[in-house]
Design a protein around this motif. Structure first.
Motif, PDB file in Angstrom:
ATOM      1  N   SER A  37     -15.493  -7.032 -22.123  1.00 41.68           N
ATOM      2  CA  SER A  37     -16.092  -8.073 -22.887  1.00 41.68           C
ATOM      3  C   SER A  37     -16.918  -8.847 -21.635  1.00 41.68           C
ATOM      4  O   SER A  37     -17.499  -9.794 -22.440  1.00 41.68           O
ATOM      5  CB  SER A  37     -15.452  -8.363 -23.633  1.00 41.68           C
ATOM      6  OG  SER A  37     -14.388  -8.899 -24.027  1.00 41.68           O
ATOM      7  N   PHE A  38     -16.154  -8.984 -20.462  1.00 43.21           N
ATOM      8  CA  PHE A  38     -16.114 -10.052 -19.799  1.00 43.21           C
ATOM      9  C   PHE A  38     -16.650  -8.861 -18.044  1.00 43.21           C
ATOM     10  O   PHE A  38     -16.639  -7.518 -17.860  1.00 43.21           O
ATOM     11  CB  PHE A  38     -14.900 -10.454 -19.287  1.00 43.21           C
ATOM     12  CG  PHE A  38     -14.465 -11.958 -19.381  1.00 43.21           C
ATOM     13  CD1 PHE A  38     -15.909 -12.348 -20.868  1.00 43.21           C
ATOM     14  CD2 PHE A  38     -13.390 -12.928 -19.740  1.00 43.21           C
ATOM     15  CE1 PHE A  38     -15.415 -13.907 -21.472  1.00 43.21           C
ATOM     16  CE2 PHE A  38     -13.659 -13.874 -20.104  1.00 43.21           C
ATOM     17  CZ  PHE A  38     -14.155 -14.474 -21.395  1.00 43.21           C
ATOM     18  N   ASN A  39     -17.308  -9.518 -17.238  1.00 41.62           N
ATOM     19  CA  ASN A  39     -17.335  -8.914 -16.096  1.00 41.62           C
ATOM     20  C   ASN A  39     -16.635  -9.856 -14.814  1.00 41.62           C
ATOM     21  O   ASN A  39     -17.800 -10.598 -13.947  1.00 41.62           O
ATOM     22  CB  ASN A  39     -18.790  -8.597 -15.482  1.00 41.62           C
ATOM     23  CG  ASN A  39     -19.233  -7.723 -14.645  1.00 41.62           C
ATOM     24  OD1 ASN A  39     -18.089  -7.168 -14.013  1.00 41.62           O
ATOM     25  ND2 ASN A  39     -20.094  -7.525 -13.764  1.00 41.62           N
ATOM     26  N   CYS A  40     -15.699 -10.814 -15.116  1.00 42.98           N
ATOM     27  CA  CYS A  40     -15.663 -11.527 -13.488  1.00 42.98           C
ATOM     28  C   CYS A  40     -15.630 -11.740 -12.346  1.00 42.98           C
ATOM     29  O   CYS A  40     -15.517 -10.702 -12.221  1.00 42.98           O
ATOM     30  CB  CYS A  40     -13.586 -11.319 -14.053  1.00 42.98           C
ATOM     31  SG  CYS A  40     -12.858 -12.384 -15.944  1.00 42.98           S
ATOM     32  N   VAL A  41     -16.456 -12.837 -12.072  1.00 41.75           N
ATOM     33  CA  VAL A  41     -16.499 -12.341 -10.367  1.00 41.75           C
ATOM     34  C   VAL A  41     -15.629 -11.627  -9.878  1.00 41.75           C
ATOM     35  O   VAL A  41     -15.889 -11.709  -8.477  1.00 41.75           O
ATOM     36  CB  VAL A  41     -17.135 -13.627  -9.695  1.00 41.75           C
ATOM     37  CG1 VAL A  41     -18.577 -13.743 -10.157  1.00 41.75           C
ATOM     38  CG2 VAL A  41     -16.264 -14.925 -10.112  1.00 41.75           C
ATOM     39  N   TYR A  42     -14.559 -11.670  -9.696  1.00 46.06           N
ATOM     40  CA  TYR A  42     -13.822 -11.687  -9.056  1.00 46.06           C
ATOM     41  C   TYR A  42     -12.141 -10.527  -9.564  1.00 46.06           C
ATOM     42  O   TYR A  42     -10.934  -9.796  -8.359  1.00 46.06           O
ATOM     43  CB  TYR A  42     -12.275 -12.529  -8.975  1.00 46.06           C
ATOM     44  CG  TYR A  42     -11.480 -13.193 -10.134  1.00 46.06           C
ATOM     45  CD1 TYR A  42     -10.824 -12.755 -10.937  1.00 46.06           C
ATOM     46  CD2 TYR A  42     -12.133 -14.463 -11.418  1.00 46.06           C
ATOM     47  CE1 TYR A  42     -10.276 -12.723 -12.261  1.00 46.06           C
ATOM     48  CE2 TYR A  42     -12.020 -14.191 -12.272  1.00 46.06           C
ATOM     49  CZ  TYR A  42     -10.929 -13.610 -12.550  1.00 46.06           C
ATOM     50  OH  TYR A  42     -10.718 -14.544 -13.942  1.00 46.06           O
ATOM     51  N   CYS A  43     -13.188  -9.779 -10.448  1.00 47.62           N
ATOM     52  CA  CYS A  43     -12.189  -8.581 -11.006  1.00 47.62           C
ATOM     53  C   CYS A  43     -12.171  -7.905 -10.096  1.00 47.62           C
ATOM     54  O   CYS A  43     -11.965  -6.802  -9.284  1.00 47.62           O
ATOM     55  CB  CYS A  43     -13.219  -7.985 -11.783  1.00 47.62           C
ATOM     56  SG  CYS A  43     -11.992  -6.576 -13.129  1.00 47.62           S
ATOM     57  N   GLN A  44     -10.141  -7.401  -9.852  1.00 50.87           N
ATOM     58  CA  GLN A  44      -9.928  -6.395  -8.912  1.00 50.87           C
ATOM     59  C   GLN A  44      -9.374  -5.021  -8.987  1.00 50.87           C
ATOM     60  O   GLN A  44     -10.167  -3.988  -8.723  1.00 50.87           O
ATOM     61  CB  GLN A  44      -8.820  -7.140  -9.320  1.00 50.87           C
ATOM     62  CG  GLN A  44      -7.208  -5.743 -10.679  1.00 50.87           C
ATOM     63  CD  GLN A  44      -7.376  -6.435 -11.191  1.00 50.87           C
ATOM     64  OE1 GLN A  44      -8.121  -8.171 -11.113  1.00 50.87           O
ATOM     65  NE2 GLN A  44      -7.030  -6.191 -12.384  1.00 50.87           N
ATOM     66  N   LEU A  45     -11.059  -4.625 -11.003  1.00 49.54           N
ATOM     67  CA  LEU A  45     -11.459  -3.187 -10.631  1.00 49.54           C
ATOM     68  C   LEU A  45     -12.690  -3.114 -10.238  1.00 49.54           C
ATOM     69  O   LEU A  45     -13.547  -2.550 -10.567  1.00 49.54           O
ATOM     70  CB  LEU A  45     -11.666  -3.319 -12.930  1.00 49.54           C
ATOM     71  CG  LEU A  45      -9.808  -3.453 -12.997  1.00 49.54           C
ATOM     72  CD1 LEU A  45     -10.706  -2.617 -14.825  1.00 49.54           C
ATOM     73  CD2 LEU A  45      -9.574  -2.350 -12.934  1.00 49.54           C
ATOM     74  N   GLY A  46     -12.900  -3.885  -9.473  1.00 43.30           N
ATOM     75  CA  GLY A  46     -14.785  -4.293  -9.510  1.00 43.30           C
ATOM     76  C   GLY A  46     -15.813  -4.990 -10.239  1.00 43.30           C
ATOM     77  O   GLY A  46     -15.367  -5.098 -11.106  1.00 43.30           O
ATOM     78  N   GLU A  47     -16.574  -4.526 -10.423  1.00 38.82           N
ATOM     79  CA  GLU A  47     -18.362  -4.631 -11.791  1.00 38.82           C
ATOM     80  C   GLU A  47     -17.828  -3.714 -12.483  1.00 38.82           C
ATOM     81  O   GLU A  47     -17.131  -2.317 -12.445  1.00 38.82           O
ATOM     82  CB  GLU A  47     -19.277  -3.818 -10.506  1.00 38.82           C
ATOM     83  CG  GLU A  47     -19.951  -5.103  -9.969  1.00 38.82           C
ATOM     84  CD  GLU A  47     -20.057  -6.208 -10.433  1.00 38.82           C
ATOM     85  OE1 GLU A  47     -21.446  -6.380 -11.216  1.00 38.82           O
ATOM     86  OE2 GLU A  47     -19.941  -7.539 -10.110  1.00 38.82           O
ATOM     87  N   ILE A  48     -17.885  -4.010 -13.415  1.00 37.34           N
ATOM     88  CA  ILE A  48     -17.359  -3.769 -14.523  1.00 37.34           C
ATOM     89  C   ILE A  48     -18.284  -2.238 -15.153  1.00 37.34           C
ATOM     90  O   ILE A  48     -19.576  -3.112 -14.975  1.00 37.34           O
ATOM     91  CB  ILE A  48     -16.545  -4.342 -15.838  1.00 37.34           C
ATOM     92  CG1 ILE A  48     -15.523  -5.234 -15.584  1.00 37.34           C
ATOM     93  CG2 ILE A  48     -16.766  -3.905 -17.293  1.00 37.34           C
ATOM     94  CD1 ILE A  48     -14.324  -4.454 -15.564  1.00 37.34           C
TER      95      ILE A  48
END
Ligand code: SF4
Length: 265
Positions: A37-48
């Protein structure tokens, strides 16, 4: 309907070394398509890949139990962590898997959540089965959350605060608040953050800076690769971090003003 997955997909991974929790065995209730439900700019998964707030079965319970059972009796594991390929509270079988783990092991469980579903009574009920819950709080207002977490719907820090307070009142396990620091915060932001923390009364606060590179696209390896320095054979973007002095100063201020332990890295 659950999401189709390939045969090689394993919903359990690790154990991996976590600076906060020791040897952590990961459980992924989401599957091969990163979903949050987020797409954090730093997400270690890459772009959600799948941005949603929908609670549903993403991976069949039978598949998760089968994967889990092959790791029994969980030797070399300090904690079992629900994180993986997205937001674990979106999985409708979260409570079921937590209840199963309670039956088969004394190894403590931890759920990492972004806090967006804490307003849901059923989610809070399921989370009560975990020994520890870590709630993300990266911004002290809606604008910061919009910029850093890029939620699927408008969400305010007040909503996350109020739902976290509700959960605090109902839950007897350990709550930590996890906050990612991308740039140094000014005094006013720190003061407002302290007020939110005082209202929630977590057991611990963790300040992080994005030391892990962000994959340019979703890579399954990223869910368990916690090392900032290991070689990744896929394209990544190195993110700007704040210095450990910045984190230390902030941690000291927050700890002094709240009397709640603050760790940082
Ligand atoms: S909440 Fe977690 S999984 Fe979701 S986008 Fe942010 S860092 Fe990634």
């Amino acid at each position: 309907m659950s999401t189709l997955i390939t045969e090689k997909f394993n919903s359990v991974y690790g154990p991996v070394d976590s600076w906060r929790y020791g040897r952590s065995l990961g459980i992924d209730l989401i599957g091969e398509v990163s979903t949050c439900s987020f797409n954090c700019v730093y997400c270690q998964l890459g772009e959600i890949e799948h941005k949603t707030e929908e609670r549903k079965i993403y991976l069949e319970t039978a598949k998760i139990l089968q994967d889990l059972n092959s790791y029994r009796p969980f030797n070399d594991t300090d904690i079992i962590t629900f994180s993986g390929s997205g937001e674990p509270t979106l999985a409708l079988n979260l409570g079921e898997i937590l209840a199963y783990l309670k039956l088969i092991t004394k190894t403590p469980t931890l759920v990492l959540t972004n806090g967006t579903t804490l307003g849901d009574t059923q989610v809070r009920k399921e989370l009560k089965l975990a020994d520890q819950v870590s709630i993300k709080l990266d911004g002290i207002n809606g604008e910061k959350i919009r910029k850093v977490n890029r939620p699927v719907r408008e969400i305010s820090a007040t909503e996350i605060r109020d739902n976290s307070i509700k959960f605090r009142q109902e839950y007897h396990g350990k709550i930590s608040i996890q906050t990612m620091i991308l740039v140094p915060w000014n005094e006013e932001h720190i003061r407002e953050y302290i007020e939110i923390i005082k209202a929630i009364q977590p057991d611990e606060i963790q300040l992080n800076t994005p030391s892990r590179p962000k994959p340019l696209k979703h890579e399954l390896d990223a869910r368990g690769n916690h090392s900032p320095t290991s070689i990744r054979d896929y394209p990544v973007k190195v993110l700007k971090c704040v210095s450990s002095d910045v984190l230390r100063n902030m941690a000291q201020k927050i700890q002094e003003m709240t009397a709640i332990p603050v760790t940082y890295r």
